[in-house]
Motif scaffolding. Structure first.
Motif, PDB file in Angstrom:
ATOM      1  N   GLY A   1       0.791  -1.217   0.000  1.00 46.97           N
ATOM      2  CA  GLY A   1       0.000   0.000   0.000  1.00 46.97           C
ATOM      3  C   GLY A   1       0.825   1.271   0.000  1.00 46.97           C
ATOM      4  O   GLY A   1       0.282   2.371   0.134  1.00 46.97           O
ATOM      5  N   LEU A   2       2.137   1.146  -0.171  1.00 49.78           N
ATOM      6  CA  LEU A   2       3.001   2.326  -0.214  1.00 49.78           C
ATOM      7  C   LEU A   2       3.110   2.894  -1.616  1.00 49.78           C
ATOM      8  O   LEU A   2       3.614   4.002  -1.808  1.00 49.78           O
ATOM      9  CB  LEU A   2       4.399   1.982   0.302  1.00 49.78           C
ATOM     10  CG  LEU A   2       4.482   1.519   1.752  1.00 49.78           C
ATOM     11  CD1 LEU A   2       5.931   1.265   2.142  1.00 49.78           C
ATOM     12  CD2 LEU A   2       3.854   2.529   2.681  1.00 49.78           C
TER      13      LEU A   2
ATOM     14  N   ALA B   1       2.250   6.177  -3.171  1.00 47.45           N
ATOM     15  CA  ALA B   1       0.818   6.335  -2.904  1.00 47.45           C
ATOM     16  C   ALA B   1       0.479   7.724  -2.378  1.00 47.45           C
ATOM     17  O   ALA B   1       1.256   8.337  -1.642  1.00 47.45           O
ATOM     18  CB  ALA B   1       0.362   5.285  -1.906  1.00 47.45           C
TER      19      ALA B   1
ATOM     20  N   LEU C   1      -2.345   9.121  -0.031  1.00 42.28           N
ATOM     21  CA  LEU C   1      -3.350   8.586   0.879  1.00 42.28           C
ATOM     22  C   LEU C   1      -4.268   9.695   1.375  1.00 42.28           C
ATOM     23  O   LEU C   1      -3.805  10.715   1.877  1.00 42.28           O
ATOM     24  CB  LEU C   1      -2.670   7.899   2.065  1.00 42.28           C
ATOM     25  CG  LEU C   1      -1.799   6.684   1.691  1.00 42.28           C
ATOM     26  CD1 LEU C   1      -1.072   6.169   2.908  1.00 42.28           C
ATOM     27  CD2 LEU C   1      -2.646   5.583   1.077  1.00 42.28           C
TER      28      LEU C   1
ATOM     29  N   GLU D   1      -8.991   7.229   4.134  1.00 44.52           N
ATOM     30  CA  GLU D   1      -8.399   5.906   3.993  1.00 44.52           C
ATOM     31  C   GLU D   1      -7.625   5.500   5.238  1.00 44.52           C
ATOM     32  O   GLU D   1      -7.404   4.313   5.479  1.00 44.52           O
ATOM     33  CB  GLU D   1      -7.467   5.870   2.783  1.00 44.52           C
ATOM     34  CG  GLU D   1      -8.128   6.098   1.446  1.00 44.52           C
ATOM     35  CD  GLU D   1      -7.120   6.110   0.319  1.00 44.52           C
ATOM     36  OE1 GLU D   1      -6.892   5.036  -0.264  1.00 44.52           O
ATOM     37  OE2 GLU D   1      -6.555   7.172   0.026  1.00 44.52           O
ATOM     38  N   LEU D   2      -7.195   6.498   6.010  1.00 45.87           N
ATOM     39  CA  LEU D   2      -6.325   6.232   7.141  1.00 45.87           C
ATOM     40  C   LEU D   2      -7.072   6.023   8.449  1.00 45.87           C
ATOM     41  O   LEU D   2      -6.566   5.359   9.354  1.00 45.87           O
ATOM     42  CB  LEU D   2      -5.329   7.393   7.314  1.00 45.87           C
ATOM     43  CG  LEU D   2      -4.326   7.533   6.175  1.00 45.87           C
ATOM     44  CD1 LEU D   2      -3.616   8.867   6.260  1.00 45.87           C
ATOM     45  CD2 LEU D   2      -3.307   6.397   6.229  1.00 45.87           C
TER      46      LEU D   2
ATOM     47  N   VAL E   1       1.558  -1.466   8.719  1.00 49.79           N
ATOM     48  CA  VAL E   1       0.892  -0.174   8.578  1.00 49.79           C
ATOM     49  C   VAL E   1       1.851   0.995   8.787  1.00 49.79           C
ATOM     50  O   VAL E   1       1.476   2.148   8.594  1.00 49.79           O
ATOM     51  CB  VAL E   1      -0.291  -0.045   9.558  1.00 49.79           C
ATOM     52  CG1 VAL E   1      -1.279  -1.168   9.349  1.00 49.79           C
ATOM     53  CG2 VAL E   1       0.188  -0.031  11.001  1.00 49.79           C
TER      54      VAL E   1
ATOM     55  N   LYS F   1       2.356   3.443   5.733  1.00 53.26           N
ATOM     56  CA  LYS F   1       1.206   4.303   5.477  1.00 53.26           C
ATOM     57  C   LYS F   1       1.092   5.391   6.536  1.00 53.26           C
ATOM     58  O   LYS F   1       0.730   6.535   6.248  1.00 53.26           O
ATOM     59  CB  LYS F   1      -0.078   3.465   5.459  1.00 53.26           C
ATOM     60  CG  LYS F   1      -0.194   2.525   4.275  1.00 53.26           C
ATOM     61  CD  LYS F   1      -1.532   1.814   4.290  1.00 53.26           C
ATOM     62  CE  LYS F   1      -1.685   0.903   3.089  1.00 53.26           C
ATOM     63  NZ  LYS F   1      -2.995   0.210   3.078  1.00 53.26           N
TER      64      LYS F   1
ATOM     65  N   ILE G   1       3.503   8.197   5.711  1.00 53.63           N
ATOM     66  CA  ILE G   1       2.989   9.058   4.648  1.00 53.63           C
ATOM     67  C   ILE G   1       1.949  10.019   5.212  1.00 53.63           C
ATOM     68  O   ILE G   1       1.916  11.209   4.869  1.00 53.63           O
ATOM     69  CB  ILE G   1       2.391   8.211   3.502  1.00 53.63           C
ATOM     70  CG1 ILE G   1       3.488   7.413   2.805  1.00 53.63           C
ATOM     71  CG2 ILE G   1       1.664   9.095   2.499  1.00 53.63           C
ATOM     72  CD1 ILE G   1       2.990   6.465   1.737  1.00 53.63           C
TER      73      ILE G   1
END
Length: 243
Positions: free
Chosen positions: A78-79, A91, A93, A97-98, A174, A177, A180
């Motif tokens: 997911g990066l 990505a 984000l 989504e977080l 995680v 993410k 980010i």
């Protein structure tokens, strides 16, 4: 009948004694993946940056195959995202989504803090304290840009002190993410709040108080979740059709 080059072992035999040990050399794809992941987490590769396999292979002086594998792993984590005919990019984000990710993280971080208070060794407690002090010193010197790296380092030290490998793996999935998200937030404001909350976690872990450690860790993540949720634009209500 066995395939050519494959040794046959009698039923019930232990094959481990007949197998040679693997060489202690890292795969190129693993090294490329870790290098790119670190660059993303540290903000040197910003959201939207293209991850061109030919360009990266040339820059790193490796073949395209391990770079392609490394980029695909980033996509799976997911990066990075991959678009048809455009390739992969770091990505982007959105806050919405977080929030679910942080809701899960609250429980896991609370457990990590609880276990750290119960099981951390002296060396791990010292590492946790040193990371916190480095974070606090950086903020006192106005080095807000180091906030993300030191914040992540504190949580990494807390995970390590939990002595739960499975829990560490879940949280590390995680972590990228989260980095980010932090890079896209309000570093100075969030860092000032985080350092106070980290101090509460540290005090509870050093005091060997599992309940207080879990409560402090969950409160910290819950506050961050609320901050991220506040960045989410309100949903537009769809007009109901007239009868």
């Amino acid at each position: 009948m066995t395939e050519p080059g494959v040794a046959a072992f009698p039923l019930g035999a232990e094959p481990s004694a007949a197998l040679p040990s693997l060489p202690a050399v890292r795969r190129v794809a693993d090294s490329v993946h870790d290098l790119l992941r670190e660059a993303i987490i540290e903000g040197r590769l910003t959201p939207g940056s293209r991850l061109s396999v030919p360009v990266l292979a040339q820059q790193l002086s490796v073949s395209r195959s391990p770079v392609r594998e490394a980029v695909q792993r980033l996509v799976q984590e997911g990066l990075a995202t991959e678009e048809p005919h455009r390739g992969a990019a770091v990505a982007r984000l959105r806050p919405e989504e977080l929030v679910p990710l942080y809701q899960i993280r609250e429980t896991l971080e609370g457990l990590a803090a609880r276990l750290a208070a119960e099981q951390a060794g002296d060396a791990e407690l010292a590492a946790l304290r040193e990371t916190y002090e480095a974070h606090a010193s950086a903020l006192e010197r106005g080095e807000a840009t180091r906030h993300v790296a030191l914040d992540l380092a504190f949580h990494a030290a807390l995970r390590s002190a939990s002595h739960n490998h499975e829990l560490q793996q879940y949280l590390e999935r995680v972590q990228g993410k989260i980095a980010i998200a932090m890079l896209g937030g309000r570093p100075e404001e969030w860092s000032k709040q985080a350092i106070v909350e980290h101090h509460a976690i540290l005090d509870a872990v050093l005091a060997r108080d599992p309940e207080a450690a879990e409560a402090a860790a969950r409160a910290h993540i819950r506050r961050v979740t609320a901050d991220i949720a506040a960045l989410t634009p309100p949903r537009r209500r769809t007009a109901k059709p007239s009868p």
